[in-house]
Design a protein around this motif. Structure first.
Motif, short mmCIF file in Angstrom:
data_model
loop_
_atom_site.label_atom_id
_atom_site.label_comp_id
_atom_site.label_asym_id
_atom_site.label_seq_id
_atom_site.Cartn_x
_atom_site.Cartn_y
_atom_site.Cartn_z
N ALA A 34 -62.69 30.33 -50.55
CA ALA A 34 -62.60 29.45 -51.72
C ALA A 34 -63.93 29.39 -52.46
CB ALA A 34 -62.16 28.05 -51.29
N ILE A 35 -65.02 29.32 -51.70
CA ILE A 35 -66.35 29.34 -52.31
C ILE A 35 -66.55 30.65 -53.08
CG2 ILE A 35 -68.79 29.68 -51.74
CD1 ILE A 35 -68.47 26.89 -51.62
N SER A 36 -66.23 31.75 -52.43
CA SER A 36 -66.42 33.06 -53.05
C SER A 36 -65.60 33.20 -54.33
CB SER A 36 -66.02 34.16 -52.05
OG SER A 36 -66.21 35.44 -52.62
N HIS A 37 -64.35 32.73 -54.28
CA HIS A 37 -63.49 32.80 -55.46
C HIS A 37 -64.06 31.94 -56.60
CE1 HIS A 37 -59.89 32.99 -57.93
NE2 HIS A 37 -59.88 31.67 -58.00
N SER A 38 -64.57 30.75 -56.25
CA SER A 38 -65.13 29.86 -57.27
C SER A 38 -66.33 30.50 -57.95
CB SER A 38 -65.53 28.53 -56.61
OG SER A 38 -66.07 27.64 -57.56
N ILE A 39 -67.20 31.15 -57.16
CA ILE A 39 -68.40 31.78 -57.73
C ILE A 39 -68.00 32.97 -58.60
CG2 ILE A 39 -70.54 33.01 -57.21
CD1 ILE A 39 -70.60 29.99 -56.64
N LYS A 40 -67.06 33.78 -58.13
CA LYS A 40 -66.62 34.94 -58.93
C LYS A 40 -66.01 34.50 -60.26
CE LYS A 40 -65.80 38.09 -55.05
NZ LYS A 40 -64.77 38.81 -54.25
N THR A 41 -65.21 33.43 -60.21
CA THR A 41 -64.60 32.91 -61.44
C THR A 41 -65.67 32.41 -62.40
OG1 THR A 41 -62.61 32.25 -60.22
CG2 THR A 41 -62.98 31.21 -62.35
N LEU A 46 -68.96 33.15 -67.32
CA LEU A 46 -70.27 33.18 -67.96
C LEU A 46 -70.68 34.58 -68.38
CD1 LEU A 46 -72.23 30.70 -65.63
CD2 LEU A 46 -71.21 30.23 -67.89
N GLY A 47 -69.99 35.59 -67.83
CA GLY A 47 -70.30 36.96 -68.20
C GLY A 47 -71.59 37.47 -67.65
N THR A 48 -71.99 36.97 -66.47
CA THR A 48 -73.24 37.42 -65.86
C THR A 48 -73.19 37.20 -64.36
OG1 THR A 48 -75.66 37.23 -65.97
CG2 THR A 48 -74.41 35.17 -66.06
N ARG A 49 -73.98 37.98 -63.64
CA ARG A 49 -74.07 37.85 -62.19
C ARG A 49 -75.04 36.72 -61.84
NH1 ARG A 49 -76.19 42.21 -61.30
NH2 ARG A 49 -78.27 41.60 -60.56
N LEU A 50 -74.60 35.81 -61.00
CA LEU A 50 -75.43 34.66 -60.61
C LEU A 50 -76.15 34.88 -59.28
CD1 LEU A 50 -72.99 31.78 -61.62
CD2 LEU A 50 -74.95 32.66 -62.91
N PHE A 51 -75.60 35.75 -58.43
CA PHE A 51 -76.20 36.00 -57.12
C PHE A 51 -76.31 37.50 -56.88
CE2 PHE A 51 -74.23 31.81 -56.52
CZ PHE A 51 -75.29 31.10 -55.97
N ASN A 52 -77.36 37.87 -56.17
CA ASN A 52 -77.50 39.22 -55.64
C ASN A 52 -77.02 39.18 -54.20
OD1 ASN A 52 -78.82 40.22 -58.03
ND2 ASN A 52 -80.67 39.15 -57.34
N ARG A 53 -75.99 39.94 -53.87
CA ARG A 53 -75.38 39.89 -52.55
C ARG A 53 -75.58 41.20 -51.82
NH1 ARG A 53 -71.99 38.11 -56.52
NH2 ARG A 53 -70.95 36.09 -56.38
N THR A 54 -75.93 41.10 -50.55
CA THR A 54 -75.91 42.24 -49.64
C THR A 54 -75.13 41.80 -48.41
OG1 THR A 54 -77.91 41.68 -48.37
CG2 THR A 54 -78.23 42.86 -50.44
N THR A 55 -74.98 42.70 -47.46
CA THR A 55 -74.26 42.33 -46.23
C THR A 55 -75.04 41.33 -45.41
OG1 THR A 55 -75.23 44.24 -45.10
CG2 THR A 55 -73.04 44.53 -46.09
#
Length: 299
Positions: A34-41, A46-55
């Protein structure tokens, strides 16, 4: 802005603080998907990446850093407004964990403790003396107390003491034997009583006059981790001490100490109680903040 945006912003700030989707989900009591979906939405909107994610890690992007800086105080203000209304019907109870230096505890907490605890019998205060400037979020504290200049920028700070000053002091016997320094640089020719932080670092004495700043690495026969003991050592003639003015007030008042370099010791903003801006401020913590604010106005 829609109501759903508030939830998305709360999720964003939780991930920004913890640098972890799982830890943010635990804090907000929702599932990691749910957190992940909220951030992706939110990122899509906003049309921009908010986080840099790695494994292995999560970090804020440049856009995420800017958004977090703007949202923290705004979300804090919204939550505080809601809590103020809720606080009118909630009973102040439970444990409040406070992190502060021993000097701050004695200066601002001790004067209000007895009356506050009598007035709020359902509140338990857990006060930890700590001179290391610990991360209150990482160590599970509800709030901390430290000088305004040392409060992290992402915290809400409430002034609870007036301006403070440091004082350079020595006993009359020491000054008679060794003379008086007229400028900070002359401290190199004197025995100074040094202060060591709990981290192990030695405090360098800091001065300012007419826009000129001086930072002096003093030396001397004694190093302590307790400022009241530094005052006593100065009274005993061991050397010159640089301590918070209020600690030396008694010795200055009765002549056991004399003040030096006073025009090099300007006032600076005093102690603040601080807490995370996006966290819930419980009625118990709010009651303590109100008590400290009232005490400040009386003093």
């Amino acid at each position: 802005m829609k109501i759903g945006d508030l939830s998305a912003f709360s999720a964003f700030l939780a991930v920004a603080e913890h640098r972890s989707f799982r830890a943010a989900a635990i804090e907000l009591d929702i599932t990691p998907p749910a957190i992940s979906h909220s951030i992706k939405t939110l990122e899509k909107r906003l049309g921009t990446r908010l986080f840099n994610r790695t494994t292995r890690s999560v970090s804020l992007s440049e856009a995420g850093e800017r958004l977090a800086a703007k949202l923290r105080p705004a979300m804090g203000a919204i939550e505080e407004a809601v809590q103020e209304i809720e606080g009118r019907r909630e009973t102040a109870s439970g444990t409040v964990r406070i992190n502060a230096s021993e000097g701050a505890i004695r200066m601002v907490l001790k004067p209000v403790l007895a009356h506050f605890l009598r007035e709020h019998p359902q509140i338990h205060l857990d006060i930890v003396s700590d001179g290391r400037l610990s991360d209150i979020v990482a160590h599970g504290f509800d709030a901390g107390i430290r000088l305004a200049e040392a409060v992290p920028r992402d915290m809400i700070a409430v002034p609870i003491a007036e301006e403070a000053r440091f004082a350079v002091v020595a006993s009359p016997s020491y000054l008679k034997a060794r003379g008086r320094p007229r400028v900070p640089q002359e401290l190199h020719d004197h025995d100074c009583i040094r202060f060591r932080f709990e981290s192990g670092a030695i405090y360098h004495w800091e001065f300012e006059r007419r826009g000129i700043a001086e930072r002096i690495h003093v030396s001397g026969p004694l190093t302590l981790t307790d400022q009241p003991l530094m005052v006593e050592a100065a009274m005993d003639g061991i050397g010159i001490a640089f301590v918070p003015e209020h600690l030396a007030a008694s010795g200055l008042g009765d002549g056991r100490l004399e003040r030096l370099l006073e025009d090099w010791c300007p006032p600076f903003p005093g102690l603040c109680l601080y807490y995370p801006g996006h966290r819930h401020v419980s009625p118990a913590l709010r009651a303590l903040i109100d008590a400290l604010s009232r005490e400040r106005l009386r003093s």
